[in-house]
Design a protein around this motif. Sequence first.
Motif, PDB file in Angstrom:
ATOM      1  N   VAL A  73       0.866  -1.178   0.000  1.00 42.67           N
ATOM      2  CA  VAL A  73       0.000   0.000   0.000  1.00 42.67           C
ATOM      3  C   VAL A  73       0.899   1.224   0.000  1.00 42.67           C
ATOM      4  N   ALA A  74       0.418   2.285  -0.629  1.00 41.15           N
ATOM      5  CA  ALA A  74       1.172   3.533  -0.662  1.00 41.15           C
ATOM      6  C   ALA A  74       0.204   4.675  -0.408  1.00 41.15           C
ATOM      7  N   TYR A  75       0.558   5.521   0.549  1.00 37.26           N
ATOM      8  CA  TYR A  75      -0.229   6.722   0.832  1.00 37.26           C
ATOM      9  C   TYR A  75       0.463   7.892   0.155  1.00 37.26           C
ATOM     10  N   LEU A  76      -0.205   8.483  -0.823  1.00 37.76           N
ATOM     11  CA  LEU A  76       0.329   9.624  -1.554  1.00 37.76           C
ATOM     12  C   LEU A  76       0.011  10.886  -0.757  1.00 37.76           C
ATOM     13  N   TYR A  77       1.032  11.518  -0.189  1.00 39.70           N
ATOM     14  CA  TYR A  77       0.770  12.686   0.649  1.00 39.70           C
ATOM     15  C   TYR A  77       1.123  14.008  -0.026  1.00 39.70           C
ATOM     16  N   LYS A  78       1.806  13.960  -1.174  1.00 41.69           N
ATOM     17  CA  LYS A  78       2.097  15.203  -1.887  1.00 41.69           C
ATOM     18  C   LYS A  78       2.359  14.874  -3.352  1.00 41.69           C
ATOM     19  N   GLY A  79       1.886  15.720  -4.248  1.00 44.60           N
ATOM     20  CA  GLY A  79       2.122  15.535  -5.675  1.00 44.60           C
ATOM     21  C   GLY A  79       1.057  14.671  -6.331  1.00 44.60           C
ATOM     22  N   GLY A 103       2.411  -9.314  -6.132  1.00 41.39           N
ATOM     23  CA  GLY A 103       2.977  -9.236  -7.471  1.00 41.39           C
ATOM     24  C   GLY A 103       4.469  -9.066  -7.376  1.00 41.39           C
ATOM     25  N   GLY A 104       5.139  -9.071  -8.513  1.00 38.67           N
ATOM     26  CA  GLY A 104       6.591  -8.982  -8.499  1.00 38.67           C
ATOM     27  C   GLY A 104       7.135  -7.578  -8.515  1.00 38.67           C
ATOM     28  N   SER A 105       6.398  -6.632  -9.153  1.00 34.46           N
ATOM     29  CA  SER A 105       6.892  -5.266  -9.239  1.00 34.46           C
ATOM     30  C   SER A 105       5.720  -4.296  -9.344  1.00 34.46           C
ATOM     31  N   TRP A 106       6.034  -3.007  -9.155  1.00 36.11           N
ATOM     32  CA  TRP A 106       5.016  -1.952  -9.238  1.00 36.11           C
ATOM     33  C   TRP A 106       5.711  -0.713  -9.774  1.00 36.11           C
ATOM     34  N   THR A 107       5.258  -0.243 -10.937  1.00 38.74           N
ATOM     35  CA  THR A 107       5.845   0.939 -11.554  1.00 38.74           C
ATOM     36  C   THR A 107       5.028   2.166 -11.197  1.00 38.74           C
ATOM     37  N   LEU A 108       5.713   3.194 -10.705  1.00 38.22           N
ATOM     38  CA  LEU A 108       5.078   4.445 -10.285  1.00 38.22           C
ATOM     39  C   LEU A 108       5.630   5.589 -11.127  1.00 38.22           C
ATOM     40  N   SER A 109       4.727   6.378 -11.723  1.00 31.32           N
ATOM     41  CA  SER A 109       5.123   7.514 -12.551  1.00 31.32           C
ATOM     42  C   SER A 109       4.600   8.799 -11.928  1.00 31.32           C
ATOM     43  N   ALA A 110       5.508   9.700 -11.585  1.00 31.78           N
ATOM     44  CA  ALA A 110       5.127  10.956 -10.942  1.00 31.78           C
ATOM     45  C   ALA A 110       4.595  11.952 -11.968  1.00 31.78           C
ATOM     46  N   GLY A 111       3.744  12.849 -11.495  1.00 29.50           N
ATOM     47  CA  GLY A 111       3.212  13.913 -12.328  1.00 29.50           C
ATOM     48  C   GLY A 111       4.178  15.088 -12.415  1.00 29.50           C
ATOM     49  N   ASP A 112       3.665  16.212 -12.923  1.00 26.09           N
ATOM     50  CA  ASP A 112       4.491  17.407 -13.145  1.00 26.09           C
ATOM     51  C   ASP A 112       5.122  17.966 -11.877  1.00 26.09           C
ATOM     52  N   SER A 113       4.503  17.725 -10.723  1.00 23.52           N
ATOM     53  CA  SER A 113       5.046  18.259  -9.465  1.00 23.52           C
ATOM     54  C   SER A 113       5.770  17.190  -8.644  1.00 23.52           C
TER      55      SER A 113
END
Length: 161
Positions: A73-79, A103-113
Amino acid sequence: MAPPRYRDVPLAALASVNIGHAEATAVAGHWQFDNTQVTGPLAELAEQAGLMDLTIWPNATLTLEGLAGRCVVAYLYKGKLRQPLHPSVESVGPRHLLITSQGGSWTLSAGDSGAQLLVIAGVPIAEPVVGYGPFVMNTRTEIEQAIRDYQHGEFIKHPVR
């Protein structure tokens, strides 16, 4: 059940790594991402659980690896994160909790900020869970016993330090 315990971990003891497009600070667990590894100072938790603060630079992508047999689980606190779990979801912003299954992996792509997340990984307990108020047990019978113990002042069965 083992009695609860507390361990202070000073900021200087936390393991941090900067890989150019992201920075991670591990509190517990073994973490792998983009051919980099970091391990938190709470080694006794490493096999069962992990906790990491993760910052991904603007428009960068990071892949968490080695997650087989764990739920994350991931809590996104900014951006913002772009398409965090499914292509039909364009992006998510702060104050969202993202939940994956094993699962084996998790790809996360950040936005402009960019994106800042608190990431938690753990081995599923694979047991039934029953909750009632502050009590969490495996069966309704155990919940009822916990309530009776609490009402009679017998809930804590080990000495309080």
